[in-house]
Write an enzyme that holds these catalytic residues in place. Sequence first.
Site, PDB file in Angstrom:
ATOM      1  N   GLU A 314     -23.077  12.512-119.186  1.00  0.00           N
ATOM      2  CA  GLU A 314     -21.787  12.773-118.566  1.00  0.00           C
ATOM      3  C   GLU A 314     -21.771  14.259-118.262  1.00  0.00           C
ATOM      4  O   GLU A 314     -21.762  15.092-119.170  1.00  0.00           O
ATOM      5  CB  GLU A 314     -20.647  12.360-119.503  1.00  0.00           C
ATOM      6  CG  GLU A 314     -19.312  12.244-118.810  1.00  0.00           C
ATOM      7  CD  GLU A 314     -18.609  13.580-118.737  1.00  0.00           C
ATOM      8  OE1 GLU A 314     -18.664  14.211-117.650  1.00  0.00           O
ATOM      9  OE2 GLU A 314     -18.028  13.994-119.739  1.00  0.00           O
ATOM     10  N   CYS A 348     -13.585  17.383-118.341  1.00  0.00           N
ATOM     11  CA  CYS A 348     -14.316  17.004-117.138  1.00  0.00           C
ATOM     12  C   CYS A 348     -13.466  16.190-116.174  1.00  0.00           C
ATOM     13  O   CYS A 348     -13.812  16.064-114.998  1.00  0.00           O
ATOM     14  CB  CYS A 348     -15.582  16.237-117.510  1.00  0.00           C
ATOM     15  SG  CYS A 348     -15.284  14.899-118.683  1.00  0.00           S
TER      16      CYS A 348
END
Length: 550
Positions: A314, A348
């Site tokens: 990720e 994020c």
Amino acid sequence: MPLSIECSSATDSMVSLVPPVRLHVLVTDLEPPIARGPCRPYVTPSPHNGPEVPPSGPREGAVMLDNPISVPGLVAGEWVKSGARLDRFGPWVRGVVSTASQAGEDDVAAALTYARDAAKRVARMSPAARATVLERAAGLATAQRERLARLLALELGKPVKDGLGEIDRVADTFAVSAAEARRIGGEVLPVAGFARGVGNTVLTHRAPVGVALAITPFNAPANLLAHKLAASFAAGNTTIVKPPPQAPATSTAVVEMLLEAGMPSEAVQVLHGDGRVGAALCAAPEVGVISFTGSVATGAAVARAAGAKRLVMELGGNAATIVCEDADIATAARICAATGYSNSGQSCISVQRVYVHHDRYDEFLEAFTAEVRRLTVGDPLDPGTDVGSMVDDDAAQRVVAWASEAAAAGATITTGGARDGATVTPTVVASPPTDARLIRDEVFGAAVSVLPYSDFDAVVAACNDSRYGLQAGLFTFDVRRIVAAWRELEVGGLVVNGSSNFRLDHIPFGGVKDSGFGRESPRWMVEDYTVVKTLLLRGMSLFGDQEGAR
């Protein structure tokens, strides 16, 4: 030259763990004494540490950290405090809050040797035994939420309200991982459906990979470690944890909590260290799967070092949220303000770009700016604080610099745009140019850009004009737009009538393009942490084996 990776923590009757080992970090190591005095930066204490201080931020009589938290590594079943140490400078406290023992080459070698043997022992634990440990850990996380939230505030400047939310998610993640451990199984394949399979039976089951490596980030060090470590253990692996240098005490506290819940010492090791430690672990043949969360550049370095290994990555994003003309503007403004600056925007999926239909643009910008100005900035240990510090002064300066660049290119800063040390005043940038770094790159900080749009197809294209594709938000009641956005947006997830910054820990989470690959949620991570093993029984059939009706 070695590759350097810089990263931005009940036994079953069928397995014998003899002699039994219970490992604990002493509570006193994680709860440092506090001392009064004007000579040190202030830290408002939690209710469990020191005298009561009203929750209103800095004031005379606040108490200070006296000794940094001593954080050991965990190598081959032993807590290790020897060797070089690295201090963590608290971005709000403005002083050293923790000091971690750094792993050396010998520690890496010992950890890998231990992991190879430990993997076989952990794999013999029944899923029920692993699930029981994780369920106990969920209860401990709930019981210890205030202590762990305090650690997050000290090491990272994360507001305690955000920290409490993160630890609540840790408890959920442990509970979901326990449920997934109980679901691990296999299949009976329909081989008799094809002529060559007639007369045979084929079974599969999911077996542990063996040794997993979890490399965790600073922005959510407790919950993202919980995801990686709990899912790996649920699958039956042993795990080597490489925590972020910014949160060694928090990461180690999560591991200690699992050990207290009954996780065997063979199931986890913790190696604090720099990029050389990370690179050595990634390249090691003993490691079968790597789960990494961090930047694109570091992710690429991890992949190069790892070679032909399973990877779950990720790698961030610059998330967009679309506000259509039929949206509830007041609600959209309030949600975007709350989720654009939580954890100082260091997520994020934090709201970074908000595209608003031009008919509602001025209305949204005014409402959004007002909501942002209402956010309380200050001491992360104050329960009333909405926005604390960023991870360090350099990160804060980058956010301010990018906002200034956009303003110089014609944008308007409606609020914020300044910093005090590592603390950035929540910043709203109106109508920046499309080539501004605030639009093109991942700001990962307390700044949100607001831009007008006229055509829905065009704004979808604008959202897609990015190297990232993690998650997006959409405010509309038009089901046709919802379906079109879900189909056309190049992201891993779409949140409707919410911003990009919303996540449930039991649903798949991950991105496309430079945002990475794989899905980080216990059910989907168990698949990455296991391999399918096939058993083919020739001449034995559970199905009909005659070629025709007789």
